[in-house]
Design an enzyme around this catalytic site. Structure first.
Site, PDB file in Angstrom:
ATOM      1  N   ASP A 136      31.231  11.045   8.796  1.00 18.03           N
ATOM      2  CA  ASP A 136      31.113  12.393   8.849  1.00 18.03           C
ATOM      3  C   ASP A 136      30.604  13.217  10.090  1.00 18.03           C
ATOM      4  OD1 ASP A 136      30.974  12.417   5.961  1.00 18.03           O
ATOM      5  OD2 ASP A 136      29.340  11.566   5.707  1.00 18.03           O
ATOM      6  N   ASP A 170      26.233  11.626   5.517  1.00 17.68           N
ATOM      7  CA  ASP A 170      25.144  10.597   5.678  1.00 17.68           C
ATOM      8  C   ASP A 170      25.889   9.320   6.164  1.00 17.68           C
ATOM      9  OD1 ASP A 170      26.891   9.897   3.667  1.00 17.68           O
ATOM     10  OD2 ASP A 170      25.333   9.407   1.984  1.00 17.68           O
ATOM     11  N   ASP A 181      29.330  16.117   0.584  1.00 16.14           N
ATOM     12  CA  ASP A 181      29.852  15.016   0.272  1.00 16.14           C
ATOM     13  C   ASP A 181      29.438  14.549  -1.204  1.00 16.14           C
ATOM     14  OD1 ASP A 181      31.218  12.419   0.626  1.00 16.14           O
ATOM     15  OD2 ASP A 181      29.411  11.297   1.528  1.00 16.14           O
TER      16      ASP A 181
END
Length: 776
Positions: free
Chosen positions: A540, A536, A298
């Site tokens: 996700d 996080d 990410d």
């Protein structure tokens, strides 16, 4: 209690409900008792075969040959401990976070654990919080992500009288809700109950051992009976000799020490990573990491620090700075949005209450904009430029393009003269751009070095983000990510096939939805890659569950921490190389030394078949095999398994190990056959023949140890020398217990010649079949 009670329950009402059993402190017994675990680990075919052999040896008084049972006992103890530990961890599993929640009681807000809730409690929820128990919404409006429950990543809008299921997350908005189910009736508790089943270990190393054990188990019983009957009735041996000879043949085929070595290696890796602030929630994930060749990152909080700051605000349409402060102050005062981007804006603009609020639509990651309407001032929108202004207009604004090229996150403040009822909005009205807000997220320290290092080690890096692809690409450029310029906006794709095709063509993926993240990971895996995913946020979750190895940031949402194999306690992705290389160390080192263990399994199998065909006694006894287990297999392998080894893992474990062990095993068989024929031809005594066979067995095994120690370093030289000297010294000192003697004038030179031939044959095999040259 059908209507919203602003004051919540009274203390007496809470006590009454608890007495009625309407509390949320339900605890279920674990699904598997300790007794069942002990039975499952003790009562196995593998243990039964070893125990049966031990009993047979005990019945004929061959007690010195029963030392191998100590290894079996340790293996059983390790297995029981691991499963009880896993059982206890699973028993604590709950989809609902252990974090506290806000409850209204006696007209006051209280923070308490979800287990303290009772039926009809009024709970206050806001963006980022997990729903602690099943609720019904009584005031406000929120968007909920139920991915943990349904697997669907779409955000669901919840309004008055809608149910909020425990285990889901509030993605945006704020509301009050009433508890309608508690304890075992909760949706999340029912799912957690189903999940409280200890799953079998998924490990290539352990599965390889099980395959070998299963194969040998099928042949041990009939082969053991044949060897025993031949000893008793064909060779006319006494029962003790027949049992001992048969037992040695069978014991050699059962791998005992390798499982222990694997467990110790993985446990050591977990301990080492814990010292580096990396929590390993699944011990066998360390092994998976060794095979990772694709890492999906990410942007926010991973490559960047996740600490947003407003860099610049540029007014449009003759909007003054003072007007912007008033507009943004009122917007912030009437929205519940509080993600890291909004936190940066809140830090930049103070809240104000000068407009008459009418309606609010919270920001969502799917929609990528939020809005607040006021009765006289119209409606203000805050979100992605291409969503509010249109892709074409946004691309034609040089300021936006420049900001994105600098790697900044760009938001547009837009205005519509209409005072909209936002919950009914189906299409955006004409929006006038008032200002462009540039927000920067600094690159993590050493991020560029980390990415360069991972790339050099053969790990394919992918950046997947919900942000604008130009912004993400330029952040990747600042972090010196290879191929940062190969980016795509996945919001422009309309089919799953397009997303899967893009997975192979691009490095940076922008405007990615949670479902598209999952599809990308699926496509990487379908291409034969081993995928690790960092995340996080709730968006996700689906991709993390799909990845071979999931890595969560400690500062992220509880949902990601709960399902991740590993949690980076410092939320710092620059520690990932340590994780990756610790996995490589375990697998590479275990693979390297495992061939030493498998030599015995292979030669025992071949010699047993030969002995069964020729009716000749198996040449070794159990106590002799046990000495090799300790001195040849256990001692050097234990120390070699701790060495650093960052090389990329190649090939499958079992085929690789067998390919390396096979030549030494065949050399043992060759030497035994040659010595047997020489002994018969030269009239050697049985003791001379047995001694020479055992000395050659030790010699060929030592060759395997030396090969595992190449290339030499001080530790490996020490291990090679001490193993060689130690095993022959032990053979000499304990020769009476081992039922051997020493080399005589008849057997010394055959020993030298056969060892030289064995060494030459092994070197030829390495050069022409393994394509390895460890000598000069």
């Amino acid at each position: 209690m059908s209507e919203f009670k602003q004051s919540g329950l009274t203390s007496q009402e809470v006590i009454d409900r608890k007495q009625q059993g309407l509390g949320n402190d339900f605890q279920e017994d674990v699904s598997k008792s300790t007794t069942d675990i002990v039975k499952d680990n003790v009562l196995t075919l593998f243990n039964f075969l070893n125990l049966a052999i031990g009993i047979c040896l005990a019945l004929v008084g061959a007690y010195s040959n029963m030392v191998f049972l100590a290894i079996i006992a340790v293996n059983i103890a390790i297995g029981i401990y691991q499963e009880i530990h896993a059982r206890n961890m699973v028993a604590k599993l709950t989809i609902v976070s252990k974090g506290q929640t806000t409850v209204i009681r006696d007209s006051h807000e209280h923070r308490m654990d979800a287990s303290e809730l009772v039926m009809d409690d009024i709970v206050k929820l806001q963006a980022g919080e997990q729903i602690p128990t099943d609720l019904i919404l009584v005031s406000g409006k929120v968007e909920v992500n139920e991915a943990l429950l349904t697997g669907e990543s779409d955000l669901i809008e919840k309004t008055m009288n809608d149910e909020l299921l425990s285990g889901s997350f509030v993605s945006s908005g704020q509301c009050y809700a009433r508890v309608i189910r508690v304890g075992q009736d909760n949706y999340a508790t029912k799912i957690a109950t189903q999940a409280k089943v200890h799953k079998p270990i998924q490990s290539e190393l352990v599965n390889a051992i099980k395959k070998v054990s299963k194969f040998t188990s099928f042949i041990i019983i009939p082969l053991g009976i044949i060897l025993f009957l031949e000893g008793m009735f064909i060779r006319q041996s006494d029962i003790k000799t027949a049992v001992v000879s048969s037992a040695a043949a069978l014991l050699g085929m059962l791998p005992k020490g390798l499982v222990l070595l694997i467990s110790i290696s993985l446990a050591t890796a977990v301990t080492k990573l814990a010292k580096k602030r990396i929590l390993v929630q699944d011990m066998y994930a360390v092994e998976t990491l060794a095979h990772v060749d694709t890492l999906c990152l990410d942007k926010t909080g991973t490559i960047t620090e996740g600490k947003m700051t407003v860099q610049q605000v540029t007014p449009f349409s003759e909007t003054s700075t003072a007007q912007l402060e008033t507009i943004m102050g009122n917007y912030l005062a009437n929205t519940t949005d509080n993600n890291i981007t909004m936190q940066a804006i809140r830090h930049y603009y103070p809240e104000k209450q000068t407009f008459t609020h009418q309606d609010t639509l919270a920001f969502s990651s799917e929609r990528k904009w939020g809005a607040v309407s006021f009765k006289e001032e119209g409606t203000y929108f805050l979100g992605a430029p291409e969503r509010l202004l249109g892709t074409r207009e946004a691309n034609e604004m040089p300021l936006i393009q420049k900001a994105q090229e600098n790697g900044h996150r760009v938001l547009v403040l837009g205005h519509s003269d209409e005072s909209l009822i936002l919950e009914n909005i189906t299409a955006l009205p004409s929006i006038n751009c008032l200002a462009v807000i540039e927000i920067d997220d600094p690159i993590r320290k050493d991020a560029n070095k980390t990415l360069a290092y991972l790339h050099a080690e053969g790990v394919d890096l992918k950046v997947i983000s919900g942000d604008n692809p130009v912004t993400v690409s330029n952040i990747a450029r600042r972090a010196e990510l290879p191929h940062y310029d190969q980016y795509i906006d996945l919001s422009a794709t309309t089919t799953e096939a397009e997303v899967r095709e893009a997975a192979h063509e691009y490095t940076v993926f922008g405007r990615v939805t949670p479902q598209q993240k999952q599809i990308l990971v699926q496509e990487f895996k379908a291409a034969g890659r081993v995928v690790a995913m960092t995340g996080d946020g709730v968006n996700d979750v689906l991709a993390l569950r799909e990845a071979d190895c999931s890595i969560a940031m400690a500062e992220g949402d509880p949902a990601t921490r709960q399902i991740a194999n590993l949690v980076l306690l410092d939320s710092d992705f620059t520690s990932l190389p340590e994780v990756l290389f610790e996995g490589r160390r375990v697998v590479n080192n275990v693979t390297k030394v495992a061939s030493i263990f498998f030599i015995k399994t292979i030669y025992s199998f071949f010699l047993s078949i030969l002995c069964a065909i020729t009716a000749v006694a198996f040449p070794f006894v159990p106590i002799q095999i046990t000495l090799l287990d300790l001195a040849i297999e256990g001692y050097p392998s234990f120390f070699l398994s701790f060495e650093e080894n960052k090389k990329q893992v190649k090939g499958k474990f079992l085929p690789t190990v067998i390919r390396h062990a096979l030549p030494n095993a065949l050399l043992v068989v060759m030497n035994v056959v040659i010595v047997y024929m020489l002994g018969k031809n030269q009239g050697w005594s049985e003791l001379e023949t047995t001694t020479l066979m055992y000395y050659l067995l030790m010699g060929v095994s030592v060759i395997a140890v030396i090969k595992a120690c190449l290339p030499f370093n001080p530790l490996r030289v020490f291990l090679a020398v001490t193993t060689t000297v130690g095993v022959y010294t032990a053979a000499y000192l304990f020769r009476s217990i081992l039922y051997i003697g020493t080399l005589t004038s008849h057997t010394f030179w055959p020993f030298v010649v056969l060892m030289v031939v064995s060494l030459i044959l092994r070197l030829i095999y390495d050069k022409y079949f393994l394509k390895e040259v460890y000598y000069h």
